[in-house]
Design a protein around this motif. Structure first.
Motif: not given
Ligand code: HEM
Length: 531
Positions: A190, A196, A200, A172, A237, A186, A62, A160-161, A251, A194
């Motif tokens: 996701h 943290r 956040f 995008f 989210l 997304v 992740a 950002e969320p 989204i 998850g």
């Molecule tokens: C509007 C677009 C997006 C928003 C607002 C968003 C927001 C977030 C937030 C707030 C987290 C939590 C991060 C943490 O606590 O470390 C997260 C985790 C994550 N996001 Fe997104 N994200 C978006 C798009 C994407 C995209 C396009 C990808 C990849 C294709 C992605 C992959 C991930 C992954 C894999 C995690 C988990 C990280 C972990 O568990 O360490 N996100 N995202």
């Protein structure tokens, strides 16, 4: 450039037993393609991503997928700037890139000394995303190399969320994705990991919740979709107490759930995610050209050659990787001297001295691949020397032998006047200080008036925080007192870092310049000595 694929009969895991099947080949030398293949299929980075291992309440996978997206997020389709360029190394102080996972990922990428002159941190981040997805059971994403590492931060454009749907749609679009592709990307991202609480707190408001996973499975699967559509989702989210930060809900529902409905098919989800994440990691600044996508290993990959001169003999080591294990196979190396087709009395063919089973990364294992590596140690007349070499492969199954000759040109030895002498170079371990270095010895076909310089590429950075940058050093070599001249060869030396993986050599012999680029220090293990 691809040469026309040769046809050989192989049994492959896809059930095509007995069907004519060919693996791709490439025109040698192409150190970039060879290295990209090597990292994807025989590298070490996959060890950390195999079977989706847990770390810090989430998974390594992740963290690697998130850093790839954040690094790419700087892309602007309108002016062609930004993209996956490792600029994230300069952007970690931004709130949008918060999280220990970012530092841990870069430390993972640094730890294995993967960087090479033609394979930077951006390629490593992209490779990490490929391993991350496949390691959790997701699609196999074809891998291209060739990204160029940025030397400074890009714009602060990671979504950002708390931002609204219009902002996300525009973000995008800027990154090169349509509103429908945004939903896909997304959802694909996701399915792993998850949010943290510590990073956040306005999203995960309960301090007891260390990390709120996006879905109930650890795997790369469409549970994030089905749980959302069944209203059983725990994705913070989507259903979090803070309505403003329900960005995934805004989204996912932005097209009336049509795209999410289509993702209830695992095949559609996997295929769409594979395509979108491939596009994501291949989003690079305009002007950067990536290699062809690698989706299976190349056949007939040649390593080296590497030379050593001693006692009137020039020895040459090379390896040939041949796809698909066949214990009965025999492989012969043939060569031509530098005076035309003359074959000296010492001969110009040699059988392989060793046949090693290739251990593939889990990507190769998933694809059901096997291969053997044939090692050659040819004894060459130093006077007539060698101009090119090639191989004859006999499967010993009644089929005609295959000639592997680089599309007809042979594997050309451009020059034999200046070379790293693999029999005289040493890995030196300094026991009192527990340090090591390489004593590199370069053989020169000439006298002591020659001069030699080497440029060394050391992937290892002394930095303890990003950016992790390689060290490139040019050194003039000195005459080597411990290797006196013999047989018309003179030896020059320098001590270089033990983690150097590639060197360029340039020599001047009798007023003529010779170069060898990207000599791979790993082709032959130098002898070990302790001092
Ligand atoms: C509007 C677009 C997006 C928003 C607002 C968003 C927001 C977030 C937030 C707030 C987290 C939590 C991060 C943490 O606590 O470390 C997260 C985790 C994550 N996001 Fe997104 N994200 C978006 C798009 C994407 C995209 C396009 C990808 C990849 C294709 C992605 C992959 C991930 C992954 C894999 C995690 C988990 C990280 C972990 O568990 O360490 N996100 N995202």
């Amino acid at each position: 450039m691809l040469q026309s694929p040769r046809v050989l009969y192989a049994i492959v895991s896809s059930g095509l037993a007995g069907v004519a099947y060919s693996f791709p080949t490439f025109q040698w030398p192409n150190p970039q393609l060879a290295y990209a293949d090597n990292q994807l299929y025989e590298g070490v980075l996959d060890i950390l991503a195999q079977n989706c291992p847990a770390r810090d309440n989430t998974t390594i996978n992740a963290e690697w997928l998130r850093i790839a997206y954040h690094d790419m997020s700087t892309h602007d389709v309108d002016d062609g700037t930004g993209g996956l360029d490792a600029s994230i190394q300069y952007e970690l102080d931004r709130p949008q890139n918060i999280g220990q996972g970012m530092f841990d990922s870069l430390n993972d990428f640094k730890a294995f000394d993967i960087l090479a002159p033609f394979f930077g941190m951006a390629d490593t981040i992209a490779l990490g995303a490929v391993f991350a997805v496949a390691g959790c059971g997701g699609p196999l994403i074809p891998f291209s190399a060739g990204r160029v590492d940025a030397t400074e931060a890009g714009p602060a454009t990671v979504p950002e969320p708390q931002q609204d749907l219009a902002s996300h749609t525009e973000a995008f679009r800027r990154q090169g994705f349509t509103p429908i592709e945004m939903i896909g990307l997304v959802a694909c991202g996701h399915t792993l990991g998850g949010v943290r609480q510590v990073d956040f707190p306005l999203v995960v408001t309960d301090p007891e919740d260390v990390l709120q996973t996006f879905d109930t499975t650890i795997d790369f699967d469409n549970a994030v979709v089905s749980e959302y559509l069944q209203n059983t989702t725990q994705n913070i989210l989507v259903v979090g107490p803070n309505v403003t930060t329900r960005s995934d809900f805004r989204i996912f529902s932005s097209d009336g759930n049509e795209t999410m409905q289509s993702f209830l098919s695992s095949n559609t989800f996997n295929e769409t995610c594979g395509n979108l994440i491939q596009r994501m990691i291949n989003t690079v600044p305009s002007g950067v050209t990536l290699t062809q996508p690698i989706s299976e290993p190349f056949d007939y990959v040649v390593a080296g050659p590497s030379f050593s001169y001693r006692n009137g003999t020039l020895s040459m080591v090379t390896h040939l990787r041949v796809m698909t294990d066949n214990p009965s196979r025999t492989v012969t190396m043939l060569w031509a001297d530098r005076q035309g087709s003359f074959c000296p009395s010492t001969g110009c063919t040699t059988p392989s001295t060793d046949n090693l089973q290739v251990f593939f990364t889990f990507i190769g294992t998933i694809q059901g691949l096997t291969a053997d590596r044939y090692v050659f140690n040819a004894t060459i007349d130093p006077t007539t020397s060698i101009s090119k070499f090639w191989f004859e492969i006999n499967e010993n199954d009644g089929s005609d032998p295959i000639i592997v000759d680089n599309g007809g040109s042979g594997f050309v030895v451009e020059q034999d006047s200046v070379f790293v002498d693999n029999g005289r170079s040493e890995n030196v371990f300094v026991s009192p200080s527990f340090t090591d270095f390489i004593k590199v010895v370069v053989g020169v076909r000439g006298d002591a008036s020659s001069s030699v310089a080497i440029t060394t590429f050391d992937p290892n950075s002394d930095a303890t925080t990003p950016p992790y940058l390689p060290t490139i050093t040019t050194t003039n070599l000195q005459l080597d007192d411990s290797n006196p001249a013999e047989g018309g060869f003179t030896f020059f030396t320098a001590n270089i870092s033990g983690s150097v993986n590639f060197v360029n050599i340039s020599g001047n012999v009798g007023g003529v310049s010779y170069t060898e680029e990207n000599y791979d220090m790993s082709v032959v293990g130098f002898p070990f000595v302790t001092v």
